[in-house]
Design a protein around this motif. Structure first.
Motif, PDB file in Angstrom:
ATOM      1  N   LEU A 106       0.830  -1.201   0.000  1.00 48.91           N
ATOM      2  CA  LEU A 106       0.000   0.000   0.000  1.00 48.91           C
ATOM      3  C   LEU A 106       0.867   1.254   0.000  1.00 48.91           C
ATOM      4  CD1 LEU A 106      -2.993   0.932   0.196  1.00 48.91           C
ATOM      5  CD2 LEU A 106      -2.649   1.092   2.672  1.00 48.91           C
ATOM      6  N   MET A 107       1.983   1.228   0.729  1.00 49.55           N
ATOM      7  CA  MET A 107       2.878   2.383   0.785  1.00 49.55           C
ATOM      8  C   MET A 107       3.432   2.694  -0.598  1.00 49.55           C
ATOM      9  SD  MET A 107       4.291   4.538   3.063  1.00 49.55           S
ATOM     10  CE  MET A 107       3.773   5.765   1.884  1.00 49.55           C
ATOM     11  N   ARG A 108       3.825   1.661  -1.370  1.00 44.83           N
ATOM     12  CA  ARG A 108       4.342   1.919  -2.722  1.00 44.83           C
ATOM     13  C   ARG A 108       3.253   2.458  -3.630  1.00 44.83           C
ATOM     14  NH1 ARG A 108       7.594  -0.548   0.871  1.00 44.83           N
ATOM     15  NH2 ARG A 108       9.767  -0.330   0.219  1.00 44.83           N
ATOM     16  N   ASP A 109       2.040   1.929  -3.509  1.00 48.54           N
ATOM     17  CA  ASP A 109       0.955   2.407  -4.359  1.00 48.54           C
ATOM     18  C   ASP A 109       0.702   3.893  -4.123  1.00 48.54           C
ATOM     19  OD1 ASP A 109      -0.717   1.701  -6.412  1.00 48.54           O
ATOM     20  OD2 ASP A 109      -2.326   0.956  -5.151  1.00 48.54           O
ATOM     21  N   VAL A 110       0.746   4.298  -2.862  1.00 47.42           N
ATOM     22  CA  VAL A 110       0.555   5.710  -2.524  1.00 47.42           C
ATOM     23  C   VAL A 110       1.742   6.542  -2.990  1.00 47.42           C
ATOM     24  CG1 VAL A 110       0.438   7.336  -0.593  1.00 47.42           C
ATOM     25  CG2 VAL A 110      -1.021   5.304  -0.600  1.00 47.42           C
ATOM     26  N   ALA A 111       2.945   6.090  -2.686  1.00 46.10           N
ATOM     27  CA  ALA A 111       4.140   6.870  -3.020  1.00 46.10           C
ATOM     28  C   ALA A 111       4.330   7.003  -4.524  1.00 46.10           C
ATOM     29  CB  ALA A 111       5.373   6.213  -2.398  1.00 46.10           C
ATOM     30  N   TRP A 112       3.970   5.968  -5.275  1.00 45.24           N
ATOM     31  CA  TRP A 112       4.134   5.995  -6.725  1.00 45.24           C
ATOM     32  C   TRP A 112       2.987   6.703  -7.427  1.00 45.24           C
ATOM     33  CZ3 TRP A 112       5.319   0.056  -7.511  1.00 45.24           C
ATOM     34  CH2 TRP A 112       6.553  -0.247  -6.930  1.00 45.24           C
ATOM     35  N   PHE A 128       0.088   5.438  -7.853  1.00 44.98           N
ATOM     36  CA  PHE A 128      -0.500   4.312  -8.594  1.00 44.98           C
ATOM     37  C   PHE A 128       0.329   3.911  -9.809  1.00 44.98           C
ATOM     38  CE2 PHE A 128      -3.997   6.534  -6.441  1.00 44.98           C
ATOM     39  CZ  PHE A 128      -4.395   5.525  -5.567  1.00 44.98           C
ATOM     40  N   PHE A 129       1.415   4.589 -10.054  1.00 44.34           N
ATOM     41  CA  PHE A 129       2.467   4.213 -10.999  1.00 44.34           C
ATOM     42  C   PHE A 129       1.929   3.958 -12.404  1.00 44.34           C
ATOM     43  CE2 PHE A 129       6.588   1.763 -11.757  1.00 44.34           C
ATOM     44  CZ  PHE A 129       7.341   2.910 -11.698  1.00 44.34           C
ATOM     45  N   TYR A 130       2.791   3.363 -13.237  1.00 48.59           N
ATOM     46  CA  TYR A 130       2.445   3.088 -14.629  1.00 48.59           C
ATOM     47  C   TYR A 130       1.750   1.732 -14.716  1.00 48.59           C
ATOM     48  CZ  TYR A 130       5.736   6.860 -15.746  1.00 48.59           C
ATOM     49  OH  TYR A 130       6.389   8.067 -15.819  1.00 48.59           O
ATOM     50  N   GLY A 131       0.450   1.735 -14.794  1.00 49.05           N
ATOM     51  CA  GLY A 131      -0.274   0.492 -15.021  1.00 49.05           C
ATOM     52  C   GLY A 131      -0.781  -0.146 -13.751  1.00 49.05           C
ATOM     53  N   TRP A 132      -0.368  -1.376 -13.506  1.00 46.11           N
ATOM     54  CA  TRP A 132      -0.939  -2.210 -12.455  1.00 46.11           C
ATOM     55  C   TRP A 132       0.007  -2.303 -11.265  1.00 46.11           C
ATOM     56  CZ3 TRP A 132      -1.700  -2.556 -17.482  1.00 46.11           C
ATOM     57  CH2 TRP A 132      -2.963  -2.873 -17.986  1.00 46.11           C
ATOM     58  N   VAL A 133      -0.543  -2.196 -10.063  1.00 46.00           N
ATOM     59  CA  VAL A 133       0.189  -2.479  -8.837  1.00 46.00           C
ATOM     60  C   VAL A 133      -0.556  -3.623  -8.143  1.00 46.00           C
ATOM     61  CG1 VAL A 133       1.011  -1.606  -6.626  1.00 46.00           C
ATOM     62  CG2 VAL A 133       1.029  -0.111  -8.637  1.00 46.00           C
ATOM     63  N   ASN A 134      -0.060  -4.848  -8.351  1.00 48.40           N
ATOM     64  CA  ASN A 134      -0.661  -6.026  -7.733  1.00 48.40           C
ATOM     65  C   ASN A 134      -0.084  -6.205  -6.333  1.00 48.40           C
ATOM     66  OD1 ASN A 134      -2.109  -7.393 -10.187  1.00 48.40           O
ATOM     67  ND2 ASN A 134      -0.059  -6.895 -10.941  1.00 48.40           N
ATOM     68  N   PHE A 135      -0.920  -6.049  -5.304  1.00 46.72           N
ATOM     69  CA  PHE A 135      -0.438  -6.241  -3.945  1.00 46.72           C
ATOM     70  C   PHE A 135       0.018  -7.685  -3.741  1.00 46.72           C
ATOM     71  CE2 PHE A 135      -2.647  -2.590  -1.488  1.00 46.72           C
ATOM     72  CZ  PHE A 135      -2.431  -1.721  -2.545  1.00 46.72           C
ATOM     73  N   ASP A 136      -0.688  -8.609  -4.342  1.00 52.96           N
ATOM     74  CA  ASP A 136      -0.304 -10.016  -4.397  1.00 52.96           C
ATOM     75  C   ASP A 136      -0.994 -10.620  -5.609  1.00 52.96           C
ATOM     76  OD1 ASP A 136      -2.953 -10.228  -3.564  1.00 52.96           O
ATOM     77  OD2 ASP A 136      -2.515 -11.296  -1.703  1.00 52.96           O
ATOM     78  N   GLU A 137      -1.299 -11.892  -5.591  1.00 49.60           N
ATOM     79  CA  GLU A 137      -1.919 -12.533  -6.754  1.00 49.60           C
ATOM     80  C   GLU A 137      -3.403 -12.212  -6.880  1.00 49.60           C
ATOM     81  OE1 GLU A 137      -0.205 -14.077  -4.437  1.00 49.60           O
ATOM     82  OE2 GLU A 137       1.585 -14.909  -5.391  1.00 49.60           O
ATOM     83  N   VAL A 138      -3.985 -11.495  -5.895  1.00 47.69           N
ATOM     84  CA  VAL A 138      -5.432 -11.294  -5.879  1.00 47.69           C
ATOM     85  C   VAL A 138      -5.832  -9.828  -5.992  1.00 47.69           C
ATOM     86  CG1 VAL A 138      -7.565 -11.649  -4.552  1.00 47.69           C
ATOM     87  CG2 VAL A 138      -5.772 -13.410  -4.548  1.00 47.69           C
ATOM     88  N   ILE A 139      -5.343  -8.968  -5.120  1.00 46.81           N
ATOM     89  CA  ILE A 139      -5.828  -7.588  -5.077  1.00 46.81           C
ATOM     90  C   ILE A 139      -4.787  -6.617  -5.609  1.00 46.81           C
ATOM     91  CG2 ILE A 139      -7.324  -8.098  -3.114  1.00 46.81           C
ATOM     92  CD1 ILE A 139      -5.336  -6.392  -1.424  1.00 46.81           C
ATOM     93  N   GLY A 140      -5.269  -5.449  -6.066  1.00 41.44           N
ATOM     94  CA  GLY A 140      -4.367  -4.426  -6.557  1.00 41.44           C
ATOM     95  C   GLY A 140      -5.119  -3.276  -7.189  1.00 41.44           C
ATOM     96  N   THR A 141      -4.364  -2.416  -7.880  1.00 42.07           N
ATOM     97  CA  THR A 141      -4.948  -1.242  -8.524  1.00 42.07           C
ATOM     98  C   THR A 141      -4.426  -1.134  -9.948  1.00 42.07           C
ATOM     99  OG1 THR A 141      -3.170   0.234  -7.762  1.00 42.07           O
ATOM    100  CG2 THR A 141      -5.134   0.032  -6.354  1.00 42.07           C
ATOM    101  N   ARG A 142      -5.224  -0.469 -10.794  1.00 41.94           N
ATOM    102  CA  ARG A 142      -4.808  -0.133 -12.146  1.00 41.94           C
ATOM    103  C   ARG A 142      -5.000   1.360 -12.347  1.00 41.94           C
ATOM    104  NH1 ARG A 142      -7.388  -2.023 -18.021  1.00 41.94           N
ATOM    105  NH2 ARG A 142      -5.886  -0.844 -19.293  1.00 41.94           N
ATOM    106  N   HIS A 196       4.522  -5.633 -10.142  1.00 44.29           N
ATOM    107  CA  HIS A 196       4.215  -4.474 -10.981  1.00 44.29           C
ATOM    108  C   HIS A 196       3.818  -4.941 -12.368  1.00 44.29           C
ATOM    109  CE1 HIS A 196       5.696  -0.854 -13.506  1.00 44.29           C
ATOM    110  NE2 HIS A 196       4.412  -0.727 -13.216  1.00 44.29           N
ATOM    111  N   GLY A 197       2.612  -4.573 -12.807  1.00 44.38           N
ATOM    112  CA  GLY A 197       2.158  -4.899 -14.149  1.00 44.38           C
ATOM    113  C   GLY A 197       2.346  -3.714 -15.073  1.00 44.38           C
ATOM    114  N   ASN A 198       3.048  -3.914 -16.171  1.00 37.63           N
ATOM    115  CA  ASN A 198       3.436  -2.807 -17.047  1.00 37.63           C
ATOM    116  C   ASN A 198       2.317  -2.387 -17.998  1.00 37.63           C
ATOM    117  OD1 ASN A 198       5.909  -3.137 -15.864  1.00 37.63           O
ATOM    118  ND2 ASN A 198       7.003  -3.649 -17.735  1.00 37.63           N
TER     119      ASN A 198
END
Length: 337
Positions: free
Chosen positions: A68-74, A76-90, A254-256
């Motif tokens: 969660l800290m990376r998702d906030v700091a980035w 939401f970055f370029y594309g997908w941030v998969n916290f694990d194999e199940v949840i994440g953000t795009r 990280h999903g590109n």
């Protein structure tokens, strides 16, 4: 693992509320619960528990907070941030999808995947509120495990300084007058004690003293107080050099949505590479100092670094790249096969 509670049609998904906010504080642990649309977030002494209309999922709380800290700091970055194999953000650059199982073949086959889209400031505010409440005194989700305390146990204090580090935007290059500062005020990291701290000598012709600039990138990186968090050190139009220091495990897959180039500057990182949509393994790459690799636009990747290492990530920040890759206009790899 998701618990199948009931299944909704797509139209019911679209009617899920899109507001965000706080729930009650647990009388047992002292942690507050939160919600974002159809998602509910709760934690106990050991686990983060995320639920949605179709099911639920749990993660070790330290892994969840680091992701969660990376998702906030980035941002939401370029594309997908998969916290694990199940949840994440795009990231849709202005709007953000929160998803559960949407890029996991097993969850999709079982019909328990769920996605909801939010305005970026709304979901960002919720994630920051979770970090503020769930990160205890002494735990830094940016730090390597040896450099921080425990994320476990009932609520005790907070660590606002760690989760609210300011990410300084570089316009051209650190150290230039009016640009981002160098890190002379930060200590050298324990694993970079052998890195020389000399700055390069600059000999400019008269009249060009302010046109030539240089700094020691190794010195700059040796004083990084975070892991797996790229810092922009060179900006040339849409070309960004984003070096970082890596230790232990990248907290996300990280999903590109574009091609990334990696240059290993020191030591070693091992990368697990999987299919972006399904997570199926595609490659394992071992990068040693001097190695260069291109991460295609159709993969997700997660890195492992036994010793703190230095990595240079080259990003193309051209705004329309995601659409061009997704439409098939551009192949997902940088060189024709």
């Amino acid at each position: 693992m998701a618990m199948i509670e009931r299944q909704f049609s797509g139209s019911e998904h679209s009617r899920a509320r899109s507001d965000t906010g706080e729930r009650e504080v647990s009388t047992d642990t002292g942690y507050r619960a939160f919600y974002a649309g159809g998602f509910e977030f709760r934690r106990d002494e050991y686990f983060a528990r995320i639920s949605w209309p179709d099911g639920s999922h749990m993660m070790p709380i330290d892994a969840f907070l680091r992701a969660l800290m990376r998702d906030v700091a980035w941002g939401f970055f370029y594309g997908w941030v998969n916290f694990d194999e199940v949840i994440g953000t795009r990231n849709h650059y202005g709007r953000v999808d929160m998803y559960a199982g949407s890029y996991n073949a097993s969850f999709k086959e079982a019909g328990v995947d769920y996605t909801q889209q939010f305005e970026t400031p709304l979901i960002m505010a919720t994630f920051k509120a979770i970090l503020k409440d769930w990160v205890n005194e002494g735990f830094d989700p940016f730090a390597a495990p040896e450099e921080t305390g425990s994320a476990f146990g009932i609520k005790h204090g907070d660590n606002i300084g760690a989760i609210e580090r300011t990410r300084i935007a570089t316009k051209r290059m650190p150290g230039i007058e009016g640009d981002s500062p160098l890190r002379d005020d930060l200590p050298v990291n324990r694993q970079f004690a052998d890195v020389a701290q000399d700055e390069p000598q600059i000999h400019a012709e008269p009249g060009f003293e302010h046109e030539l600039h240089a700094f020691s990138l190794f010195k700059y990186l040796s004083r990084s107080d975070v892991t797996w968090n790229p810092s922009v050190t060179s900006v040339c139009k849409q070309s960004l050099f984003c070096p970082t220091t890596e230790e232990f495990v990248l907290p996300v897959f990280h999903g590109n949505d574009r091609v990334e180039w990696f240059l290993q500057l020191s030591d070693q990182i091992i990368w697990d590479v999987g299919d972006k949509d399904t997570g199926e393994p595609r490659a394992r790459i071992t990068m040693n100092a001097g190695d260069i690799a291109a991460m295609p636009a159709d993969i997700r990747h997660k890195g492992y670094s036994q010793k703190r290492s230095m990595l240079l990530v080259w990003e193309n920040a051209t705004p329309d790249l995601p659409k061009r890759y997704e439409s098939g206009e551009l192949p997902p790899y940088p060189v024709p096969l």
